[in-house]
Design a protein around this motif. Structure first.
Motif, PDB file in Angstrom:
ATOM      1  N   GLU A  41      -0.912  16.922  82.010  1.00  0.00           N
ATOM      2  CA  GLU A  41      -2.302  16.878  81.538  1.00  0.00           C
ATOM      3  C   GLU A  41      -2.381  16.663  80.028  1.00  0.00           C
ATOM      4  O   GLU A  41      -3.352  16.088  79.529  1.00  0.00           O
ATOM      5  CB  GLU A  41      -3.035  18.155  81.943  1.00  0.00           C
ATOM      6  CG  GLU A  41      -3.288  18.215  83.443  1.00  0.00           C
ATOM      7  CD  GLU A  41      -3.929  19.514  83.884  1.00  0.00           C
ATOM      8  OE1 GLU A  41      -4.265  20.357  83.010  1.00  0.00           O
ATOM      9  OE2 GLU A  41      -4.113  19.696  85.099  1.00  0.00           O
ATOM     10  N   ARG A  42      -1.369  17.115  79.300  1.00  0.00           N
ATOM     11  CA  ARG A  42      -1.346  16.882  77.850  1.00  0.00           C
ATOM     12  C   ARG A  42      -0.860  15.469  77.513  1.00  0.00           C
ATOM     13  O   ARG A  42      -0.833  15.073  76.363  1.00  0.00           O
ATOM     14  CB  ARG A  42      -0.425  17.902  77.170  1.00  0.00           C
ATOM     15  CG  ARG A  42      -0.976  19.315  77.140  1.00  0.00           C
ATOM     16  CD  ARG A  42      -0.163  20.205  76.206  1.00  0.00           C
ATOM     17  NE  ARG A  42       1.245  20.280  76.569  1.00  0.00           N
ATOM     18  CZ  ARG A  42       1.799  21.235  77.335  1.00  0.00           C
ATOM     19  NH1 ARG A  42       1.039  22.204  77.803  1.00  0.00           N
ATOM     20  NH2 ARG A  42       3.081  21.226  77.583  1.00  0.00           N
ATOM     21  N   PRO A 100       4.214  10.468  82.100  1.00  0.00           N
ATOM     22  CA  PRO A 100       3.330   9.410  82.605  1.00  0.00           C
ATOM     23  C   PRO A 100       2.908   9.617  84.063  1.00  0.00           C
ATOM     24  O   PRO A 100       1.818   9.225  84.452  1.00  0.00           O
ATOM     25  CB  PRO A 100       4.188   8.145  82.472  1.00  0.00           C
ATOM     26  CG  PRO A 100       5.597   8.619  82.469  1.00  0.00           C
ATOM     27  CD  PRO A 100       5.564   9.996  81.857  1.00  0.00           C
ATOM     28  N   ASP A 101       3.776  10.249  84.873  1.00  0.00           N
ATOM     29  CA  ASP A 101       3.473  10.446  86.292  1.00  0.00           C
ATOM     30  C   ASP A 101       3.286  11.933  86.587  1.00  0.00           C
ATOM     31  O   ASP A 101       4.043  12.777  86.094  1.00  0.00           O
ATOM     32  CB  ASP A 101       4.602   9.902  87.167  1.00  0.00           C
ATOM     33  CG  ASP A 101       4.814   8.413  86.960  1.00  0.00           C
ATOM     34  OD1 ASP A 101       3.808   7.682  86.859  1.00  0.00           O
ATOM     35  OD2 ASP A 101       5.994   7.993  86.877  1.00  0.00           O
TER      36      ASP A 101
END
Length: 196
Positions: free
Chosen positions: A4-5, A9-10
């Protein structure tokens, strides 16, 4: 949170890594959405994979077992400070199953001198549930005259299958089977050969 930060990337997949069949136990407990189911889940997560696998296998086999008359079949597992019992019946009502589960959970907890006891109940009718009921009991062990009498009055335990001579004993002592319960089981098999 790292995803979330923006640090990854996934989005990671977060799942429990448990032996085959064990995930179904947790899925059913999660669907119940109550505190008792959560306590059972937490206690099960403290057990090793071999014990979890044995419990899942027992629950699965018991679903399709026909138990003669109106009797109950029972199996128990023990690890650390936790006792796990499985109770099944082909003819009992749900209320009768719950009553037998409560008795078995308390008795096995007392017998093993543990503070935690988990009990699964199965109505052996091949339905799609992993189990039909589950209870969680937790309190400090204390000597009790009534439970002492109940433990002594029960027929001797004869397991349906036993470990090989040099494997760990099923009772949870940590000793090899041949140095622990083997003689007792052989004697009980002869003594109670006429019992189902």
């Amino acid at each position: 949170m790292a995803f979330e930060r923006g640090e990854y990337p996934d989005k990671p997949t977060i799942t429990l890594r448990v032996p085959d069949g064990v995930g179904d136990i947790f899925t059913q407990l999660k669907s119940w959405d109550d505190d008792g189911a959560r306590w059972i889940s937490f206690a099960l997560l403290e057990l090793d994979d071999a014990t979890l696998h044995a419990i899942a296998q027992t629950l699965n086999e018991l679903k399709y077992t026909t138990i003669p008359h109106d009797g109950f079949k029972r199996m128990s597992f023990h690890q650390g400070d936790t006792t796990i019992s499985v109770v099944g019946s082909s003819a009992a009502t749900f209320g009768e199953l719950k009553t037998n589960m409560q008795k078995r959970g308390l008795l096995e907890k007392y017998r093993r001198k543990t503070s935690k006891s988990i009990v699964f109940g199965v109505l052996c009718n091949g339905n799609d549930k992993v189990f039909d009921s589950a209870d969680y009991i937790e309190f400090d062990w204390q000597f009790n005259d009534e439970f002492e009498a109940l433990v002594k009055s029960e027929p001797a335990f004869v397991p349906s299958s036993t470990p090989k001579r040099n494997e760990p004993c099923f009772c949870g002592s940590g000793k090899k089977y041949k140095k622990c319960c083997r003689n007792k089981v052989d004697i009980n098999r002869q003594k109670y050969a006429n019992l189902i």
